[in-house]
Design a protein around this motif. Structure first.
Motif, PDB file in Angstrom:
ATOM      1  N   PHE A 209      -4.003  25.976  -0.166  1.00  0.00           N
ATOM      2  CA  PHE A 209      -4.431  24.686  -1.212  1.00  0.00           C
ATOM      3  C   PHE A 209      -6.004  24.579  -1.085  1.00  0.00           C
ATOM      4  O   PHE A 209      -6.526  23.784  -2.052  1.00  0.00           O
ATOM      5  N   ILE A 210      -6.390  25.000  -0.310  1.00  0.00           N
ATOM      6  CA  ILE A 210      -8.027  24.979  -0.013  1.00  0.00           C
ATOM      7  C   ILE A 210      -8.466  25.934  -1.269  1.00  0.00           C
ATOM      8  O   ILE A 210      -9.565  25.500  -2.102  1.00  0.00           O
ATOM      9  N   PHE A 211      -8.024  27.043  -1.406  1.00  0.00           N
ATOM     10  CA  PHE A 211      -8.254  27.991  -2.586  1.00  0.00           C
ATOM     11  C   PHE A 211      -8.264  27.290  -3.859  1.00  0.00           C
ATOM     12  O   PHE A 211      -8.922  27.416  -4.823  1.00  0.00           O
ATOM     13  N   ALA A 212      -6.847  26.743  -4.059  1.00  0.00           N
ATOM     14  CA  ALA A 212      -6.687  26.003  -5.441  1.00  0.00           C
ATOM     15  C   ALA A 212      -7.654  24.855  -5.654  1.00  0.00           C
ATOM     16  O   ALA A 212      -8.095  24.679  -6.667  1.00  0.00           O
ATOM     17  N   PHE A 213      -8.265  24.019  -4.586  1.00  0.00           N
ATOM     18  CA  PHE A 213      -9.127  23.142  -4.698  1.00  0.00           C
ATOM     19  C   PHE A 213     -10.522  23.947  -5.327  1.00  0.00           C
ATOM     20  O   PHE A 213     -11.295  23.416  -6.081  1.00  0.00           O
ATOM     21  N   ALA A 214     -10.943  24.941  -4.737  1.00  0.00           N
ATOM     22  CA  ALA A 214     -12.196  25.743  -5.109  1.00  0.00           C
ATOM     23  C   ALA A 214     -12.131  26.052  -6.528  1.00  0.00           C
ATOM     24  O   ALA A 214     -12.973  26.082  -7.206  1.00  0.00           O
ATOM     25  N   VAL A 215     -10.645  26.702  -7.005  1.00  0.00           N
ATOM     26  CA  VAL A 215     -10.586  27.044  -8.376  1.00  0.00           C
ATOM     27  C   VAL A 215     -10.762  25.819  -9.289  1.00  0.00           C
ATOM     28  O   VAL A 215     -11.223  26.143 -10.615  1.00  0.00           O
ATOM     29  N   SER A 216     -10.367  24.765  -8.734  1.00  0.00           N
ATOM     30  CA  SER A 216     -10.733  23.429  -9.540  1.00  0.00           C
ATOM     31  C   SER A 216     -12.084  23.039  -9.964  1.00  0.00           C
ATOM     32  O   SER A 216     -12.425  22.292 -10.903  1.00  0.00           O
ATOM     33  N   ILE A 217     -13.190  23.590  -9.049  1.00  0.00           N
ATOM     34  CA  ILE A 217     -14.424  23.247  -9.142  1.00  0.00           C
ATOM     35  C   ILE A 217     -15.153  23.575 -10.542  1.00  0.00           C
ATOM     36  O   ILE A 217     -15.869  22.636 -11.213  1.00  0.00           O
ATOM     37  N   PRO A 218     -14.693  24.621 -10.834  1.00  0.00           N
ATOM     38  CA  PRO A 218     -15.461  25.052 -12.372  1.00  0.00           C
ATOM     39  C   PRO A 218     -15.016  23.976 -13.547  1.00  0.00           C
ATOM     40  O   PRO A 218     -15.821  23.751 -14.321  1.00  0.00           O
TER      41      PRO A 218
END
Length: 239
Positions: free
Chosen positions: A211-220
């Motif tokens: 879920f942290i990875f999903a948040f990181a992917v949302s940053i762009p």
């Protein structure tokens, strides 16, 4: 459950057929030809800064799509029964998502899409780590899981209101339906791809870090908001 759903849809179909009024409009629509369809695709790629639009279509909800793909397996593995899942996610979560979308539409009608993209885009993606916190700290507490569902679904509804409004504005006047189909197809492709990849990611990283990875992917997608917010169709209409 499927039987009840079928009966409800059948009743709604009968209601539409026999009770709702039909507009008296003479149809002057020409038959769609392959040439017209190709022209619609060509005109879409002539839109101003179209690659910014395409990038935003793919990236704005990619984090939310990854989360959505694993939210149900996570909740079941966290101890929810299917009955609880149906109540908390199917009823509470759906109500939160619809409420968020309705409020988001109202807000955009009053304050403009520019503000909606900024506020709702950020809220949508900041809600993703809530599931990571729930994965790490719920310790069997069902209400922490319920809170995560409501917060994320409410934020996702807000984000969807801004996203859908933006998509509806990406068109050439002569090809509105074709161009809306293209951008919604991109949205669907993002959701489908997120669902396909989410299982592999969660299996490799565990729910919390996934879920942290999903948040990181949302940053762009969030980083594109300042550029998208400058587009003419996003600016407030001057009285």
């Amino acid at each position: 459950t499927f039987g009840i759903s079928a009966l409800v849809l059948a009743a709604i179909s009968l209601w539409h057929r026999f009770l709702l009024p039909y507009p008296q409009i003479e149809s002057k629509t020409k038959s769609l030809t392959p040439k017209m369809l190709m022209e619609g695709f060509q005109e879409f790629f002539k839109l101003s800064n179209v690659w910014l639009v395409i990038s935003f279509c793919f990236l704005f909800k990619v984090g939310d799509a990854l989360l959505f793909g694993m939210s149900t397996p996570f909740l079941l593995d966290a101890g929810m029964s299917k009955a609880q899942l149906g109540l908390f996610q199917g009823v509470f979560g759906t109500f939160a998502a619809i409420s968020g979308a309705m409020f988001g539409g109202w807000f955009i009608s009053k304050k403009g899409l520019r503000k909606g993209l900024w506020i709702f885009g950020i809220l949508q993606n900041l809600a993703i780590p809530v599931y990571a916190l729930a994965a790490w700290f719920h310790n069997g507490n069902m209400w922490i899981l319920v809170a995560a569902i409501i917060v994320e679904q409410l934020a996702a509804g807000l984000g969807l209101a801004a996203y859908s409004n933006f998509l509806m504005r990406q068109h050439h006047p002569n090809y509105k339906a074709t161009h809306y189909s293209i951008v919604t197809g991109m949205m669907a492709l993002t959701t489908m791809t997120g669902g396909v990849l989410s299982g592999f990611g969660a299996a490799r990283m565990g729910y919390g870090w996934f879920f942290i990875f999903a948040f990181a992917v949302s940053i762009p997608g969030m980083l594109l908001i300042p550029f998208v917010a400058r587009r003419p169709e996003v600016q407030p209409v001057k009285a």
